[in-house]
Design a protein around this motif. Structure first.
Motif, PDB file in Angstrom:
ATOM      1  N   MET A 110       0.845  -1.194   0.000  1.00  0.00           N
ATOM      2  CA  MET A 110       0.000   0.000   0.000  1.00  0.00           C
ATOM      3  C   MET A 110       0.879   1.244   0.000  1.00  0.00           C
ATOM      4  O   MET A 110       2.001   1.222   0.496  1.00  0.00           O
ATOM      5  CB  MET A 110      -0.894   0.030   1.244  1.00  0.00           C
ATOM      6  CG  MET A 110      -1.878  -1.100   1.329  1.00  0.00           C
ATOM      7  SD  MET A 110      -3.143  -0.967   0.056  1.00  0.00           S
ATOM      8  CE  MET A 110      -3.793  -2.625   0.096  1.00  0.00           C
ATOM      9  N   ARG A 111       0.349   2.323  -0.545  1.00  0.00           N
ATOM     10  CA  ARG A 111       1.086   3.590  -0.558  1.00  0.00           C
ATOM     11  C   ARG A 111       0.101   4.743  -0.463  1.00  0.00           C
ATOM     12  O   ARG A 111      -1.074   4.606  -0.809  1.00  0.00           O
ATOM     13  CB  ARG A 111       1.918   3.701  -1.829  1.00  0.00           C
ATOM     14  CG  ARG A 111       1.071   3.777  -3.081  1.00  0.00           C
ATOM     15  CD  ARG A 111       1.917   3.968  -4.326  1.00  0.00           C
ATOM     16  NE  ARG A 111       1.062   4.200  -5.464  1.00  0.00           N
ATOM     17  CZ  ARG A 111       1.177   3.587  -6.626  1.00  0.00           C
ATOM     18  NH1 ARG A 111       2.113   2.695  -6.809  1.00  0.00           N
ATOM     19  NH2 ARG A 111       0.364   3.870  -7.611  1.00  0.00           N
ATOM     20  N   LEU A 112       0.607   5.878   0.010  1.00  0.00           N
ATOM     21  CA  LEU A 112      -0.208   7.083   0.051  1.00  0.00           C
ATOM     22  C   LEU A 112      -0.287   7.679  -1.343  1.00  0.00           C
ATOM     23  O   LEU A 112       0.713   7.724  -2.062  1.00  0.00           O
ATOM     24  CB  LEU A 112       0.393   8.111   1.011  1.00  0.00           C
ATOM     25  CG  LEU A 112       0.240   7.802   2.491  1.00  0.00           C
ATOM     26  CD1 LEU A 112       1.047   8.783   3.319  1.00  0.00           C
ATOM     27  CD2 LEU A 112      -1.224   7.847   2.900  1.00  0.00           C
ATOM     28  N   GLY A 113      -1.460   8.125  -1.709  1.00  0.00           N
ATOM     29  CA  GLY A 113      -1.653   8.747  -3.009  1.00  0.00           C
ATOM     30  C   GLY A 113      -2.760   9.779  -2.923  1.00  0.00           C
ATOM     31  O   GLY A 113      -3.079  10.271  -1.840  1.00  0.00           O
ATOM     32  N   ASP A 153      -3.484   0.678  -3.587  1.00  0.00           N
ATOM     33  CA  ASP A 153      -2.777  -0.595  -3.688  1.00  0.00           C
ATOM     34  C   ASP A 153      -1.628  -0.461  -4.685  1.00  0.00           C
ATOM     35  O   ASP A 153      -1.383   0.624  -5.228  1.00  0.00           O
ATOM     36  CB  ASP A 153      -3.741  -1.731  -4.052  1.00  0.00           C
ATOM     37  CG  ASP A 153      -4.388  -1.560  -5.421  1.00  0.00           C
ATOM     38  OD1 ASP A 153      -3.883  -0.770  -6.254  1.00  0.00           O
ATOM     39  OD2 ASP A 153      -5.413  -2.230  -5.668  1.00  0.00           O
ATOM     40  N   SER A 154      -0.936  -1.555  -4.946  1.00  0.00           N
ATOM     41  CA  SER A 154       0.258  -1.499  -5.793  1.00  0.00           C
ATOM     42  C   SER A 154      -0.053  -1.101  -7.232  1.00  0.00           C
ATOM     43  O   SER A 154       0.817  -0.626  -7.955  1.00  0.00           O
ATOM     44  CB  SER A 154       0.978  -2.851  -5.776  1.00  0.00           C
ATOM     45  OG  SER A 154       0.089  -3.878  -6.183  1.00  0.00           O
ATOM     46  N   SER A 155      -1.317  -1.256  -7.651  1.00  0.00           N
ATOM     47  CA  SER A 155      -1.692  -0.855  -9.009  1.00  0.00           C
ATOM     48  C   SER A 155      -2.230   0.572  -9.061  1.00  0.00           C
ATOM     49  O   SER A 155      -2.649   1.042 -10.120  1.00  0.00           O
ATOM     50  CB  SER A 155      -2.735  -1.825  -9.576  1.00  0.00           C
ATOM     51  OG  SER A 155      -3.936  -1.749  -8.828  1.00  0.00           O
ATOM     52  N   SER A 173     -15.215   9.191   4.682  1.00  0.00           N
ATOM     53  CA  SER A 173     -14.099   8.281   4.931  1.00  0.00           C
ATOM     54  C   SER A 173     -14.599   6.872   4.659  1.00  0.00           C
ATOM     55  O   SER A 173     -15.688   6.499   5.105  1.00  0.00           O
ATOM     56  CB  SER A 173     -13.627   8.387   6.381  1.00  0.00           C
ATOM     57  OG  SER A 173     -13.222   9.705   6.668  1.00  0.00           O
ATOM     58  N   TYR A 174     -13.795   6.097   3.949  1.00  0.00           N
ATOM     59  CA  TYR A 174     -14.283   4.782   3.536  1.00  0.00           C
ATOM     60  C   TYR A 174     -13.112   3.858   3.235  1.00  0.00           C
ATOM     61  O   TYR A 174     -12.079   4.296   2.722  1.00  0.00           O
ATOM     62  CB  TYR A 174     -15.147   4.932   2.279  1.00  0.00           C
ATOM     63  CG  TYR A 174     -15.926   3.695   1.900  1.00  0.00           C
ATOM     64  CD1 TYR A 174     -17.139   3.405   2.512  1.00  0.00           C
ATOM     65  CD2 TYR A 174     -15.452   2.821   0.928  1.00  0.00           C
ATOM     66  CE1 TYR A 174     -17.867   2.275   2.162  1.00  0.00           C
ATOM     67  CE2 TYR A 174     -16.174   1.690   0.570  1.00  0.00           C
ATOM     68  CZ  TYR A 174     -17.381   1.419   1.194  1.00  0.00           C
ATOM     69  OH  TYR A 174     -18.099   0.306   0.849  1.00  0.00           O
ATOM     70  N   THR A 175     -13.290   2.593   3.567  1.00  0.00           N
ATOM     71  CA  THR A 175     -12.368   1.531   3.162  1.00  0.00           C
ATOM     72  C   THR A 175     -13.173   0.507   2.384  1.00  0.00           C
ATOM     73  O   THR A 175     -14.249   0.085   2.834  1.00  0.00           O
ATOM     74  CB  THR A 175     -11.723   0.844   4.387  1.00  0.00           C
ATOM     75  OG1 THR A 175     -11.026   1.818   5.163  1.00  0.00           O
ATOM     76  CG2 THR A 175     -10.744  -0.237   3.951  1.00  0.00           C
ATOM     77  N   LEU A 176     -12.678   0.106   1.227  1.00  0.00           N
ATOM     78  CA  LEU A 176     -13.378  -0.912   0.448  1.00  0.00           C
ATOM     79  C   LEU A 176     -13.521  -2.181   1.291  1.00  0.00           C
ATOM     80  O   LEU A 176     -12.584  -2.571   2.001  1.00  0.00           O
ATOM     81  CB  LEU A 176     -12.610  -1.213  -0.836  1.00  0.00           C
ATOM     82  CG  LEU A 176     -12.511  -0.050  -1.836  1.00  0.00           C
ATOM     83  CD1 LEU A 176     -11.645  -0.450  -3.027  1.00  0.00           C
ATOM     84  CD2 LEU A 176     -13.889   0.392  -2.305  1.00  0.00           C
ATOM     85  N   PRO A 177     -14.683  -2.831   1.250  1.00  0.00           N
ATOM     86  CA  PRO A 177     -14.948  -3.980   2.136  1.00  0.00           C
ATOM     87  C   PRO A 177     -13.879  -5.065   2.103  1.00  0.00           C
ATOM     88  O   PRO A 177     -13.519  -5.618   3.144  1.00  0.00           O
ATOM     89  CB  PRO A 177     -16.298  -4.505   1.628  1.00  0.00           C
ATOM     90  CG  PRO A 177     -16.960  -3.306   1.036  1.00  0.00           C
ATOM     91  CD  PRO A 177     -15.855  -2.485   0.435  1.00  0.00           C
TER      92      PRO A 177
END
Length: 205
Positions: A110-113, A153-155, A173-177
Motif C-alpha cells: 500500500m502507498r499514500l496517493g 494498492d500497488s496498481s 471516509s471509507y475503506t473498500l470492504p
C-alpha cells in the motif's frame, strides 16, 4: 449580521475561535479555510464586531434565514451553514486534549496517493448520502477544492480515503470492504490529521 471581509478581522476571529474550541469547531474550520485562500467560497458573519455573540459560516452569497436575535447558546447546522451562539462573546474554555497522532505506516503493498476526478463515481457509490446527481456534484466539488488522503494498492487503485469539506471536517471516509481490518483507515485518518494540523487545523478525538 455583518459579513467580515477584512483580512485582519478574519485573522482576529480565527484567534478568538481557537480559544473557544471545541464549541466553535464547525465555524472555526470554515474561518481557517477562508484565511487560507477560501477554496470553498464561504463567508463568515457576526452579529456585531468585535464583541460578537453569534458567528455564522455559509457559502458566499446565501441569504440568512431565521432570527439570529433569538439564537440560543450552542451550535446549529442547517443546509451547509454552521452557526455558533454564546450568551457572552465566545467564552467557552478551550479543549485541553487535542490529538497528536503517531505515524502508522501503510501496510506492505500500500502507498499514500491522491484521489482524482475519475474516482468521483466510486466516491458517490460508497458515500451513505450518495448515489444521486446532486451528491456526485458535491463530492466532485470537495474533491477538487479541499485536502484529501487516499491509500492505494500497488496498481494505484484507491483502497481507503478521507475527504474534508468547507468547514474543515471529515465528510467521507471509507475503506473498500475487501480491504477492511488491516488498519488502512487508521493510516489514512492519521495522515489526514497530521496534514490538517500542519495547516493550523485542530484535531480532536
Amino acid at each position: 449580521m455583518k459579513i467580515l471581509t477584512c483580512p485582519a478581522q478574519l485573522q482576529r476571529l480565527e484567534g478568538i475561535l481557537r480559544k473557544s474550541l471545541p464549541l466553535a469547531l464547525p465555524v472555526f474550520g470554515a474561518v481557517l479555510n477562508i484565511n487560507r485562500g477560501n477554496p470553498g467560497q464561504c463567508e463568515v458573519l457576526v452579529d456585531k464586531w468585535p464583541e460578537f455573540g453569534a458567528v455564522l459560516a455559509r457559502p458566499s452569497g446565501e441569504v440568512a434565514s431565521g432570527d439570529m436575535g433569538h439564537c440560543r447558546r450552542g451550535v446549529t447546522r442547517c443546509s451547509g451553514t454552521f452557526q455558533v451562539c454564546s450568551e457572552h462573546p465566545m467564552d467557552v474554555p478551550r479543549c485541553r486534549h487535542p490529538l497528536t497522532p503517531a505515524s502508522p505506516r501503510p501496510a506492505p503493498g500500500m502507498r499514500l496517493g491522491s484521489l482524482n476526478p475519475s474516482h468521483v463515481d466510486l466516491l458517490n457509490d460508497t458515500w451513505p448520502y450518495g448515489g444521486n446527481a446532486r451528491s456526485r456534484r458535491y463530492l466532485a466539488e470537495i474533491l477538487g477544492r479541499f485536502p484529501q488522503v487516499c491509500l492505494q494498492d500497488s496498481s494505484g487503485q484507491p483502497v481507503a480515503w478521507v475527504l474534508t469539506d468547507h468547514f474543515g471536517t471529515g465528510t467521507h471516509s471509507y475503506t473498500l470492504p475487501e480491504h477492511r481490518r488491516h488498519g488502512h483507515m487508521q493510516v489514512a485518518l492519521t495522515v489526514a490529521a497530521q496534514r490538517a494540523h500542519a495547516r493550523g487545523f485542530p484535531t480532536f478525538g
